[in-house]
Design an enzyme around this catalytic site. Sequence first.
Site, PDB file in Angstrom:
ATOM      1  N   ILE A 167      -2.767   2.086   9.964  1.00  0.00           N
ATOM      2  CA  ILE A 167      -3.888   2.514   9.128  1.00  0.00           C
ATOM      3  C   ILE A 167      -4.291   3.905   9.588  1.00  0.00           C
ATOM      4  O   ILE A 167      -4.463   4.152  10.792  1.00  0.00           O
ATOM      5  CB  ILE A 167      -5.062   1.514   9.246  1.00  0.00           C
ATOM      6  CG1 ILE A 167      -4.633   0.184   8.599  1.00  0.00           C
ATOM      7  CG2 ILE A 167      -6.317   2.070   8.590  1.00  0.00           C
ATOM      8  CD1 ILE A 167      -5.624  -0.937   8.777  1.00  0.00           C
ATOM      9  N   HIS A 180       4.635   0.932  -1.203  1.00  0.00           N
ATOM     10  CA  HIS A 180       4.088  -0.384  -0.878  1.00  0.00           C
ATOM     11  C   HIS A 180       4.849  -1.428  -1.707  1.00  0.00           C
ATOM     12  O   HIS A 180       5.079  -1.221  -2.901  1.00  0.00           O
ATOM     13  CB  HIS A 180       2.592  -0.420  -1.212  1.00  0.00           C
ATOM     14  CG  HIS A 180       1.953  -1.715  -0.813  1.00  0.00           C
ATOM     15  ND1 HIS A 180       1.688  -2.036   0.506  1.00  0.00           N
ATOM     16  CD2 HIS A 180       1.567  -2.787  -1.544  1.00  0.00           C
ATOM     17  CE1 HIS A 180       1.155  -3.244   0.560  1.00  0.00           C
ATOM     18  NE2 HIS A 180       1.070  -3.713  -0.673  1.00  0.00           N
ATOM     19  N   THR A 225      -4.779   7.872  -0.375  1.00  0.00           N
ATOM     20  CA  THR A 225      -6.198   8.227  -0.291  1.00  0.00           C
ATOM     21  C   THR A 225      -6.799   7.413   0.858  1.00  0.00           C
ATOM     22  O   THR A 225      -6.106   6.600   1.483  1.00  0.00           O
ATOM     23  CB  THR A 225      -6.929   7.916  -1.608  1.00  0.00           C
ATOM     24  OG1 THR A 225      -6.723   6.529  -1.920  1.00  0.00           O
ATOM     25  CG2 THR A 225      -6.407   8.776  -2.751  1.00  0.00           C
ATOM     26  N   GLU A 253      -8.622   4.888   1.035  1.00  0.00           N
ATOM     27  CA  GLU A 253      -8.600   3.430   0.927  1.00  0.00           C
ATOM     28  C   GLU A 253      -7.159   2.919   1.060  1.00  0.00           C
ATOM     29  O   GLU A 253      -6.247   3.446   0.394  1.00  0.00           O
ATOM     30  CB  GLU A 253      -9.180   3.013  -0.430  1.00  0.00           C
ATOM     31  CG  GLU A 253      -9.558   1.551  -0.478  1.00  0.00           C
ATOM     32  CD  GLU A 253     -10.166   1.173  -1.831  1.00  0.00           C
ATOM     33  OE1 GLU A 253     -10.242  -0.027  -2.113  1.00  0.00           O
ATOM     34  OE2 GLU A 253     -10.524   2.075  -2.591  1.00  0.00           O
ATOM     35  N   ASP A 264      -3.641   1.416   0.751  1.00  0.00           N
ATOM     36  CA  ASP A 264      -2.782   1.015  -0.367  1.00  0.00           C
ATOM     37  C   ASP A 264      -3.426   1.277  -1.730  1.00  0.00           C
ATOM     38  O   ASP A 264      -3.264   0.484  -2.676  1.00  0.00           O
ATOM     39  CB  ASP A 264      -2.362  -0.457  -0.226  1.00  0.00           C
ATOM     40  CG  ASP A 264      -1.494  -0.695   0.998  1.00  0.00           C
ATOM     41  OD1 ASP A 264      -0.782   0.233   1.413  1.00  0.00           O
ATOM     42  OD2 ASP A 264      -1.541  -1.804   1.557  1.00  0.00           O
TER      43      ASP A 264
END
Length: 196
Positions: free
Chosen positions: A100, A117, A149, A151, A153
Site C-alpha cells: 500500500i 488488479h 490514486t 484510494e 485499487d
Amino acid sequence: MKNIVILISGGGSNMAAIVNTAKRDHWAEKYGARVAAVISNKADAGGLAFAREHGIPTAVLDHKAFASREAFDAALMALIDQHDTPDRPVLLVLAGFMRILTPGFVAHYAGRLTNIHPSLLPAFAGLHTQQRALDAGCKFAGATVHLVTAELDHGPILAQAVVPVLPGDTADTLAARVLTQEHLIYPRAVAQLLQK
Ligand code: GAR
C-alpha cells in the site's frame, strides 16, 4: 528517452510481458521508451532473474528494513527518480507490487503511475479477488489496468479484460485464466500511455 520503471513483489509475469512487448514492438524506436529498471521489495521475487537475464538493472528495497511506510516510500522514490531523464520523468508501472503506497508517493507520480488488479474494478478491490468472485457466484471475472490514486485499487480505468467463470473453477484456475489476459492488456495500456 522515456524511462519505464517496473515495481514487482513476486513472479513478475506482467513485468515480463511488458519487457517482451517493448522488445517485439520496438518501443525504443517507436516511442523513445525503454524499461530502465525493475525494483522489488522482496529479494526472492522470481521476476528479478528474468529482468537480469534481459539486461535490465534491478534493485531490491526491503520494506522490512524501514521503520515506517513513509520512510520506505521516500527511499523507493529516490531510487525510482534516479531514472528521470532531463526532458521526461519516469513512467512508473506496478506489476504485482503488493504494497500500500502513501498519499505522498501517489501524488508524486500522479498521472504516470499505473497498476494492474486481477478483478473487474470497481468490484473486488483488495486481496483474494478470485475467491470472492467465486463466492459471489460471478459468471465473469477479469482484470483492470488503472491509473493509481490515493484510494487502494481505484483510479481512472485504462483497460479491462473479461474472462468467463467456468464450472469447477477454483481461485487458482480462475486466476490463471485472468493472468493470460493481464499479459495482453497491460503492455497495450502502457504503450497507449507512451503515445500521449
Ligand atoms: C497479478 O495477477 C496482478 O494482477 C496481481 O498480482 C499478480 C502478479 O503476478 N496484483 C494484485 O493483486 C495487486 N493488487 P505477476 O507477478 O506474475 O505479474
